[in-house]
Motif scaffolding. Structure first.
Motif, PDB file in Angstrom:
ATOM      1  N   THR A   1       6.283 -42.077  53.754  1.00 43.41           N
ATOM      2  CA  THR A   1       4.760 -42.674  53.690  1.00 43.41           C
ATOM      3  C   THR A   1       4.917 -43.769  54.609  1.00 43.41           C
ATOM      4  O   THR A   1       6.089 -44.443  54.603  1.00 43.41           O
ATOM      5  N   TYR A   2       3.830 -44.221  55.121  1.00 42.30           N
ATOM      6  CA  TYR A   2       3.658 -45.326  56.095  1.00 42.30           C
ATOM      7  C   TYR A   2       2.384 -45.602  56.327  1.00 42.30           C
ATOM      8  O   TYR A   2       1.279 -44.717  56.129  1.00 42.30           O
ATOM      9  N   ASP A   3       1.809 -46.830  56.890  1.00 41.75           N
ATOM     10  CA  ASP A   3       0.638 -47.218  57.274  1.00 41.75           C
ATOM     11  C   ASP A   3       0.603 -47.352  58.691  1.00 41.75           C
ATOM     12  O   ASP A   3       1.531 -48.071  59.298  1.00 41.75           O
ATOM     13  N   ILE A   4      -0.431 -46.800  59.670  1.00 44.32           N
ATOM     14  CA  ILE A   4      -0.231 -47.147  61.097  1.00 44.32           C
ATOM     15  C   ILE A   4      -1.144 -48.431  61.168  1.00 44.32           C
ATOM     16  O   ILE A   4      -2.408 -48.245  60.954  1.00 44.32           O
ATOM     17  N   GLU A   5      -0.561 -49.509  61.761  1.00 42.58           N
ATOM     18  CA  GLU A   5      -1.317 -50.754  61.926  1.00 42.58           C
ATOM     19  C   GLU A   5      -2.057 -50.772  63.165  1.00 42.58           C
ATOM     20  O   GLU A   5      -3.003 -51.334  63.564  1.00 42.58           O
ATOM     21  N   ARG A   6      -1.071 -50.182  64.227  1.00 43.13           N
ATOM     22  CA  ARG A   6      -1.561 -50.560  65.743  1.00 43.13           C
ATOM     23  C   ARG A   6      -0.724 -49.247  66.472  1.00 43.13           C
ATOM     24  O   ARG A   6       0.291 -49.020  66.397  1.00 43.13           O
ATOM     25  N   ILE A   7      -1.614 -48.527  67.201  1.00 43.77           N
ATOM     26  CA  ILE A   7      -1.167 -47.680  68.115  1.00 43.77           C
ATOM     27  C   ILE A   7      -1.833 -48.064  69.738  1.00 43.77           C
ATOM     28  O   ILE A   7      -2.983 -47.918  69.691  1.00 43.77           O
ATOM     29  N   GLY A   8      -0.885 -48.166  70.356  1.00 47.34           N
ATOM     30  CA  GLY A   8      -1.150 -48.627  71.828  1.00 47.34           C
ATOM     31  C   GLY A   8      -0.349 -47.816  73.026  1.00 47.34           C
ATOM     32  O   GLY A   8       0.579 -47.008  72.451  1.00 47.34           O
ATOM     33  N   GLY A   9      -0.670 -47.887  74.261  1.00 46.39           N
ATOM     34  CA  GLY A   9       0.169 -47.143  75.092  1.00 46.39           C
ATOM     35  C   GLY A   9       1.771 -47.246  75.075  1.00 46.39           C
ATOM     36  O   GLY A   9       2.454 -46.438  75.053  1.00 46.39           O
ATOM     37  N   ARG A  10       1.994 -48.614  74.813  1.00 43.85           N
ATOM     38  CA  ARG A  10       3.250 -48.827  74.927  1.00 43.85           C
ATOM     39  C   ARG A  10       4.013 -49.843  73.696  1.00 43.85           C
ATOM     40  O   ARG A  10       4.981 -50.148  73.787  1.00 43.85           O
ATOM     41  N   TYR A  11       3.308 -49.947  72.667  1.00 43.53           N
ATOM     42  CA  TYR A  11       3.518 -50.681  71.408  1.00 43.53           C
ATOM     43  C   TYR A  11       2.650 -50.146  70.356  1.00 43.53           C
ATOM     44  O   TYR A  11       1.544 -49.912  70.279  1.00 43.53           O
ATOM     45  N   GLN A  12       3.750 -49.924  69.422  1.00 45.93           N
ATOM     46  CA  GLN A  12       2.981 -49.065  68.153  1.00 45.93           C
ATOM     47  C   GLN A  12       3.515 -50.108  66.913  1.00 45.93           C
ATOM     48  O   GLN A  12       4.599 -50.650  66.853  1.00 45.93           O
ATOM     49  N   VAL A  13       2.819 -50.154  65.847  1.00 48.72           N
ATOM     50  CA  VAL A  13       3.222 -50.800  64.693  1.00 48.72           C
ATOM     51  C   VAL A  13       2.966 -50.184  63.398  1.00 48.72           C
ATOM     52  O   VAL A  13       1.847 -49.626  63.136  1.00 48.72           O
ATOM     53  N   LEU A  14       4.149 -49.579  62.641  1.00 48.93           N
ATOM     54  CA  LEU A  14       3.931 -49.072  61.445  1.00 48.93           C
ATOM     55  C   LEU A  14       4.340 -50.051  60.198  1.00 48.93           C
ATOM     56  O   LEU A  14       5.308 -50.717  60.498  1.00 48.93           O
ATOM     57  N   THR A  15       3.611 -50.130  59.168  1.00 47.54           N
ATOM     58  CA  THR A  15       3.849 -50.831  58.191  1.00 47.54           C
ATOM     59  C   THR A  15       4.128 -50.063  56.648  1.00 47.54           C
ATOM     60  O   THR A  15       3.684 -48.803  56.648  1.00 47.54           O
ATOM     61  N   ASN A  16       4.528 -50.633  55.579  1.00 51.84           N
ATOM     62  CA  ASN A  16       4.858 -50.245  54.434  1.00 51.84           C
ATOM     63  C   ASN A  16       5.449 -48.901  54.512  1.00 51.84           C
ATOM     64  O   ASN A  16       5.006 -47.960  53.993  1.00 51.84           O
ATOM     65  N   ILE A  17       6.537 -48.655  55.257  1.00 49.48           N
ATOM     66  CA  ILE A  17       7.339 -47.390  55.334  1.00 49.48           C
ATOM     67  C   ILE A  17       8.022 -47.082  54.121  1.00 49.48           C
ATOM     68  O   ILE A  17       9.014 -48.100  53.732  1.00 49.48           O
ATOM     69  N   VAL A  18       8.002 -46.139  53.428  1.00 45.21           N
ATOM     70  CA  VAL A  18       8.545 -45.639  52.267  1.00 45.21           C
ATOM     71  C   VAL A  18       9.305 -44.217  52.518  1.00 45.21           C
ATOM     72  O   VAL A  18       8.369 -43.229  52.678  1.00 45.21           O
ATOM     73  N   VAL A  19      10.612 -44.284  52.583  1.00 51.00           N
ATOM     74  CA  VAL A  19      11.403 -42.834  52.904  1.00 51.00           C
ATOM     75  C   VAL A  19      11.997 -42.314  51.417  1.00 51.00           C
ATOM     76  O   VAL A  19      12.686 -43.248  50.784  1.00 51.00           O
ATOM     77  N   GLY A  20      11.635 -41.136  50.930  1.00 44.33           N
ATOM     78  CA  GLY A  20      12.032 -40.678  49.759  1.00 44.33           C
ATOM     79  C   GLY A  20      11.027 -40.842  48.710  1.00 44.33           C
ATOM     80  O   GLY A  20       9.806 -40.856  48.991  1.00 44.33           O
TER      81      GLY A  20
END
Length: 184
Positions: free
Chosen positions: A62-81
């Motif tokens: 699970t994750y939250d998408i904070e920012r999606i751009g052409g050359r720069y993306q930010v994902l936050t609160n990433i939880v694997v498992g």
């Protein structure tokens, strides 16, 4: 000019040129509208793409998408498992994309406060949901790290072993295929 010349219709080339210009404008307008629709829906498109990548790897995340751009993306609160007992958490992942002909590629990743959790039981190391990614089936191809620059800020981990807990701390940056410098 003669009076007879004024009554003649324009040459067919002008009409064809006008139709060609009009068709070009219509195609351009459709492309612009399409790009606007894609840009407006970029978070949803990125979410679908990221989710499909995790699904293809067989990894629950699970994750939250904070920012999606052409050359720069930010994902936050990433939880694997399992969210109740995750195998990996990452507070923030900054992903830098390099455009190129065809499909763009990841050029650099900055991980802020990643935490990795695993076990070492009877000589077998496991990181739960990450095992298919970290320990793929044996192939004849040698393992290669991605050709990315990686920066790890305040990284840590814990491995519960038969001999007690093992704590890890990591910070560093550089190219994964040569040039990564850090402290573990």
């Amino acid at each position: 000019m003669r009076a007879d010349d004024l009554d003649e219709p324009p040459p067919p080339r002008r009409a064809a040129r006008r139709i060609g210009c009009l068709a070009s404008l219509v195609v351009l307008a459709v492309l612009v509208v399409g790009l606007v629709v894609v840009w407006a829906n970029r978070k949803s498109i990125a979410d679908d793409f990221i989710a499909s990548q995790f699904a293809d790897l067989g990894i629950a995340a699970t994750y939250d998408i904070e920012r999606i751009g052409g050359r720069y993306q930010v994902l936050t609160n990433i939880v694997v498992g399992d969210p109740r007992r995750p195998d990996l958490t990452i507070a923030r992942a900054d992903v830098y994309i390099s455009p190129r002909l065809g499909f763009p590629r990841i050029s650099a990743v900055k991980l802020t406060r990643p935490r990795l959790y695993g076990t070492l039981r009877r000589g077998t190391l496991s990181f739960g949901a990450l095992d298919p990614l970290l320990f793929p089936p044996k192939t004849e191809e040698p393992f290669r790290l991605p050709d990315w620059s990686l920066e790890v800020v305040d990284g840590g981990g814990r491995i519960d072993s038969d001999y007690g807990p093992i704590g890890l701390s990591l910070k560093g940056k550089g190219k994964l295929r040569g040039g990564f410098a850090g402290e573990l």
